[in-house]
Design an enzyme around this catalytic site. Structure first.
Site, short mmCIF file in Angstrom:
data_model
loop_
_atom_site.label_atom_id
_atom_site.label_comp_id
_atom_site.label_asym_id
_atom_site.label_seq_id
_atom_site.Cartn_x
_atom_site.Cartn_y
_atom_site.Cartn_z
N LYS A 12 -28.44 -50.50 -12.42
CA LYS A 12 -29.10 -49.34 -13.00
C LYS A 12 -28.33 -48.10 -12.59
O LYS A 12 -27.89 -47.98 -11.44
CB LYS A 12 -30.54 -49.28 -12.48
CG LYS A 12 -31.37 -48.13 -13.03
CD LYS A 12 -32.81 -48.18 -12.50
CE LYS A 12 -33.69 -47.10 -13.10
NZ LYS A 12 -35.08 -47.15 -12.60
N SER A 52 -38.61 -47.17 -16.24
CA SER A 52 -37.36 -46.51 -16.50
C SER A 52 -36.14 -47.43 -16.47
O SER A 52 -35.08 -47.05 -16.96
CB SER A 52 -37.15 -45.39 -15.47
OG SER A 52 -37.04 -45.94 -14.17
N SER A 79 -41.27 -49.22 -12.69
CA SER A 79 -40.04 -49.30 -13.47
C SER A 79 -39.23 -50.58 -13.35
O SER A 79 -38.24 -50.72 -14.08
CB SER A 79 -39.13 -48.12 -13.13
OG SER A 79 -39.61 -46.99 -13.80
N1 GLN Z 1 -43.40 -44.43 -15.58
C1 GLN Z 1 -43.44 -43.94 -14.25
C2 GLN Z 1 -42.89 -42.53 -14.19
O1 GLN Z 1 -42.53 -42.05 -15.21
C3 GLN Z 1 -42.71 -44.85 -13.30
C4 GLN Z 1 -41.26 -44.67 -13.33
C5 GLN Z 1 -40.56 -45.44 -12.25
O2 GLN Z 1 -41.11 -46.37 -11.67
N2 GLN Z 1 -39.35 -45.00 -11.95
O3 GLN Z 1 -42.82 -41.91 -13.19
#
Ligand code: GLN
Length: 488
Positions: free
Chosen positions: A79, A154, A178
Site C-alpha cells: 500500500k 482505504s 481499511s
Molecule cells: N473509512 C475510515 C476512514 O475513512 C477508515 C479508513 C482506514 O481504516 N484507514 O477513516
C-alpha cells in the site's frame, strides 16, 4: 489453487520456489506482466521492473544457497502509505507526488528481509482517509468483480491487486476498517493485528492511536505466514510498539473448532444490514456450527456510537499528523507565494484533496479551546466504554462474528461525494479499531449482483492465532476464498 502461477497463494508459491519448479525471477515477471495487463483497474501507483527483478535475483541466490525461509522469493505489493526507498511513496496524495523516502518502513523492511520481492506500490485513499478508494488523488481503483463498483477503501488498491491476481499478497493498513472492508468487498482475506503488534514506523500517519498494518491475501494460511513476518517489537522507532515477542501465527491453524464459542452481537444485525449480506453471514455461522462451534448472543450496546466517536478522534489526530506537510521539509510546495504564511496556505490548499481538508478542519475544531471538552474528551470517554463492552462480551465468547459492512461494494460515484454515506458504512469495523482489537475479514459468500460478502471475526487482544485458526478451518470446508472474478 492450482494451475497458473497467479492462481497460487503465498504458501504454495513458496513451496514451488523451494522445490525449484519456478524461480523468483519467473514468478516476479509473471505478476508484473499481469499488473501491466490490468492497469485499467488503477491498482498500482508505481512499479519498477528493474528494482523488482534485482530483488528477485537476490532471492534466487538465497534459494540457490540452500536457504529455506517461508516467504523467500514470494512477491508482494505494498500500500502506498508505507514509505519505501526504492519506489515513490505518495499516500495517494498530490502532497507527496514523486516523494522518495530515504528509508523503508519497518514492515516493508521485515518482509524484504524475509526474502519477499516488492512488485510495486498500490493505490489508496488519500492519507488512508476513505472507504471507497475514490479519495485518491491518482484516481479511483475499480473492483475486479465489477469494474463499475468500488473496491472498498482505504486499502482498495491492495484488495483489487490480490483479487485480480496481480499480486499473491499485499500489505494494507487499518485505522477504522481499511484492511477488513476492502478485503470483504473484493473477496479476499485480510487481518489487522492487535494495536501495537506491527510497527507504525514508516507508515505515513493518519490517526496514530488507531493505525495498524496487516496482510491481505487469498487465505488465512497465507495471512498467518505474512503476519508472522510483519509483527514484532520496534521499540526504538515506534513509541506505541508493544514489547511482545514475534509469534508464529501459523502454529494453531489446524486446531479443532469443537466447542469454540462464537459471539454474535445483536447490534451487528440491526435494520441497516442488507438482506443479501445477512443471508451470507447466517450461512457462514451455520457452517461454523457444523465445524463444532457454538453460537452465543452477545451485546455491543455502543456500536452506533462508534461512528461519531471515531469521526471525532481520527480527524483530531489527523489534523495534528498532517501539520507536517507545510511545504518546508518534504512534499509539494506552491510555486508562487508571498510571505511564509502564504506559502503554507497555498501549499496546503493545492496539495490536499477535499476529504483531507474537511478532516483537518473538523479535527482542528474538536481540539480547539472551548470545544475540546464537548467533543474530543467526550469521544475519548466513550471510546473507553466501547473497549469495556468488548471485554464484557469476551467473558461469554472466544471470538465475535458478524458482517464487515452492511452492504456489498457499492457503485463508483453512488454516494455522490457525500462523505457521511461512507462514514455510516464503517459501523461494524470502527468498534474493534477503537478498542485496538485484532480483526479479520474472510470471504463467506456472494450477495446482490454476485458481489463478494466478507465476514468479520474479532478476537480479544493477542488472539490473532485463534482468529486465523477459525478462518483457516472455515476455508478448509468452503471454497469462497478460491473463487475469482470472471475473466481474471
Ligand atoms: N473509512 C475510515 C476512514 O475513512 C477508515 C479508513 C482506514 O481504516 N484507514 O477513516
Amino acid at each position: 489453487m492450482s494451475g497458473a502461477l497467479h492462481d497460487l497463494g503465498v504458501a504454495e508459491l513458496a513451496r514451488k520456489l523451494k522445490a525449484k519448479e519456478a524461480s523468483a525471477v519467473e514468478v516476479a515477471q509473471h505478476f508484473l506482466a499481469r499488473g501491466k495487463a490490468q492497469a485499467s483497474l488503477g491498482a498500482y501507483l508505481s512499479t519498477d521492473d528493474e528494482v523488482t527483478l534485482a530483488q528477485a535475483r537476490a532471492a534466487d541466490a538465497r534459494i540457490a544457497g540452500g536457504e529455506s525461509a517461508p516467504l523467500l522469493g514470494v512477491p508482494i505489493a505494498h500500500k502506498d502509505i508505507f514509505v519505501t526507498k526504492d519506489f515513490p511513496s505518495t499516500a495517494g496524495s498530490k502532497m507527496l507526488e514523486g516523494y522518495r523516502s530515504p528509508f523503508d518502513a519497518t514492515v516493508v523492511r521485515k518482509l524484504g528481509e524475509a526474502g519477499m520481492v516488492t512488485l510495486g506500490k498500490l493505490n489508496c485513499d488519500e492519507f488512508a482517509m476513505g472507504s471507497s478508494n475514490e479519495n485518491s488523488a491518482y484516481g479511483p481503483v475499480k473492483n475486479p468483480w465489477d469494474t463499475a463498483r468500488i473496491p472498498g477503501g482505504s486499502s482498495g488498491g491492495s484488495a483489487a491487486a490480490v483479487a485480480a491476481r496481480m499480486a499473491p499478497a499485499a500489505t494494507g493498513t487499518d485505522t477504522g476498517g481499511s484492511i477488513r472492508q476492502p478485503a470483504s468487498f473484493c473477496g479476499i482475506t485480510g487481518i489487522k493485528p492487535t494495536y501495537g503488534r506491527a510497527s507504525r514506523y514508516g507508515m505515513i500517519a493518519y490517526a496514530s492511536s488507531l493505525d495498524q498494518a496487516g496482510p491481505m491475501a487469498h487465505s488465512a494460511e497465507d495471512c498467518a505466514l505474512l503476519l508472522s513476518a510483519m509483527c514484532g517489537p520496534d521499540l526504538d522507532r515506534d513509541s506505541t510498539s508493544l514489547d511482545v515477542p514475534a509469534e508464529d501465527f501459523s502454529r494453531s491453524l489446524d486446531a479443532s473448532l469443537q466447542g469454540l464459542r462464537i459471539g454474535v452481537p445483536k447490534e451487528f444485525f440491526a435494520e441497516g444490514v442488507a438482506p443479501d449480506v445477512r443471508a451470507a453471514i447466517e450461512a457462514a455461522l451455520q457452517q461454523y456450527e457444523k465445524l463444532g462451534a457454538r453460537r452465543v448472543e452477545v451485546s455491543l450496546p455502543r456500536t452506533e456510537l462508534a461512528i461519531p466517536v471515531y469521526y471525532v478522534i481520527a480527524p483530531a489526530e489527523a489534523s495534528s499528523n498532517l501539520s507536517r506537510f507545510d511545504g518546508v521539509k518534504f512534499g509539494h510546495r506552491a510555486r508562487q507565494y508571498g510571505d511564509l504564511t502564504d506559502m503554507y496556505k497555498k501549499t496546503r490548499a493545492e496539495g490536499f484533496g477535499d476529504e483531507v481538508k474537511a478532516r483537518i478542519m473538523i479535527g482542528t475544531y474538536v481540539l480547539s479551546h472551548g470545544y475540546y471538552d464537548a467533543y474530543y474528551l467526550q469521544a475519548q470517554k466513550i471510546r473507553r466504554m466501547i473497549a469495556d463492552d468488548f471485554q464484557q462480551a469476551f467473558r461469554q465468547c472466544d471470538v465475535i462474528a458478524g458482517p464487515v459492512a452492511p452492504t456489498v461494494a457499492w457503485k463508483l460515484g453512488e454516494h455522490g461525494g457525500d462523505p457521511v454515506a461512507d462514514y455510516l458504512a464503517d459501523i461494524f469495523t470502527l468498534p474493534g479499531s477503537l478498542a485496538g482489537l485484532p480483526g479479520m475479514s474472510i470471504p463467506v459468500g456472494f450477495g446482490d449482483a454476485r458481489m463478494p460478502v466478507g465476514m468479520q471475526l474479532l478476537g480479544n487482544y493477542f488472539q490473532e492465532a485463534k482468529l486465523l485458526n477459525a478462518a483457516h478451518r472455515f476455508q478448509q470446508a468452503t471454497d469462497f476464498h478460491l473463487r475469482r472474478p470472471e475473466g481474471i
